[in-house]
Write an enzyme that holds these catalytic residues in place. Sequence first.
Site, short mmCIF file in Angstrom:
data_model
loop_
_atom_site.label_atom_id
_atom_site.label_comp_id
_atom_site.label_asym_id
_atom_site.label_seq_id
_atom_site.Cartn_x
_atom_site.Cartn_y
_atom_site.Cartn_z
N CYS A 76 0.87 -1.19 0.00
CA CYS A 76 0.00 0.00 0.00
C CYS A 76 0.90 1.23 0.00
O CYS A 76 2.06 1.16 -0.41
CB CYS A 76 -0.98 -0.02 1.18
N ASN A 100 2.22 1.51 4.38
CA ASN A 100 2.53 0.22 5.04
C ASN A 100 2.25 0.28 6.55
O ASN A 100 2.92 -0.37 7.34
CB ASN A 100 3.98 -0.21 4.77
N CYS A 122 -1.45 0.78 7.42
CA CYS A 122 -2.89 0.48 7.56
C CYS A 122 -3.30 -0.73 6.71
O CYS A 122 -3.52 -1.82 7.24
CB CYS A 122 -3.75 1.69 7.17
N ARG A 123 -3.42 -0.55 5.40
CA ARG A 123 -4.03 -1.59 4.56
C ARG A 123 -3.13 -2.81 4.34
O ARG A 123 -3.57 -3.95 4.55
CB ARG A 123 -4.46 -0.99 3.22
N SER A 124 -1.88 -2.60 3.89
CA SER A 124 -1.07 -3.79 3.58
C SER A 124 -0.67 -4.60 4.82
O SER A 124 -0.66 -5.83 4.76
CB SER A 124 0.14 -3.46 2.69
N ASP A 152 -8.42 4.00 1.35
CA ASP A 152 -7.44 4.38 2.37
C ASP A 152 -8.16 4.88 3.63
O ASP A 152 -8.88 5.87 3.57
CB ASP A 152 -6.55 5.49 1.79
#
Length: 165
Positions: A14, A17, A19-21, A134
């Site tokens: 993401c 690195n 939150c999402r990934s 996001d």
Amino acid sequence: MNKALPKISVLFVCLGNICRSPTAHAVFQSMVDTEGLGDRISVDSSGTGDWHIGKAPDSRSQQHALDRGYDMSALRARLVSVDDFALYDYVLAMDSQNLCDLKAMRPSEFCGELGLFLDFCRHPDYASYRDVPDPYYGGDQGFSLVLDLIEDASSELLRRVKGRL
Ligand code: 4NP
């Protein structure tokens, strides 16, 4: 001596690195471990931006993940590198901008799969999502949606990866 069985490696990418990934990293790792495939499938995550290198995941991401049984506390942010393309069979972007950035750095000899993680979503409710939104500047609902999307895509990704082992 036994020959080591081949491994398949997956990298989630993401922007920050944090939150999402890392959420995808923790969720997919948990599914891999539950199936006893930790020695056959390796999982990692990284970011295209360098602001949070070395930091633990965002505390809101950690709490939402922990509420569903995923512990992200040991993960630390790192920058994606051109060398990652030599190490990973799947390089999966959380959104279209991440994918664009990754395509720009992909070496011509890379023969793995580079694409959008949500292409693996199967639930009809998530059919309209190409990108994992996001959650960084938003509220709780955003973090919960991130987990919903990631759990759905991770199940299908694991099914496909298992088919290649
Ligand atoms: P991520 O979220 O890409 O899911 O880790 C973000 C984290 C931090 C920032 C942007 C997105 N930031 O601008 O610092």
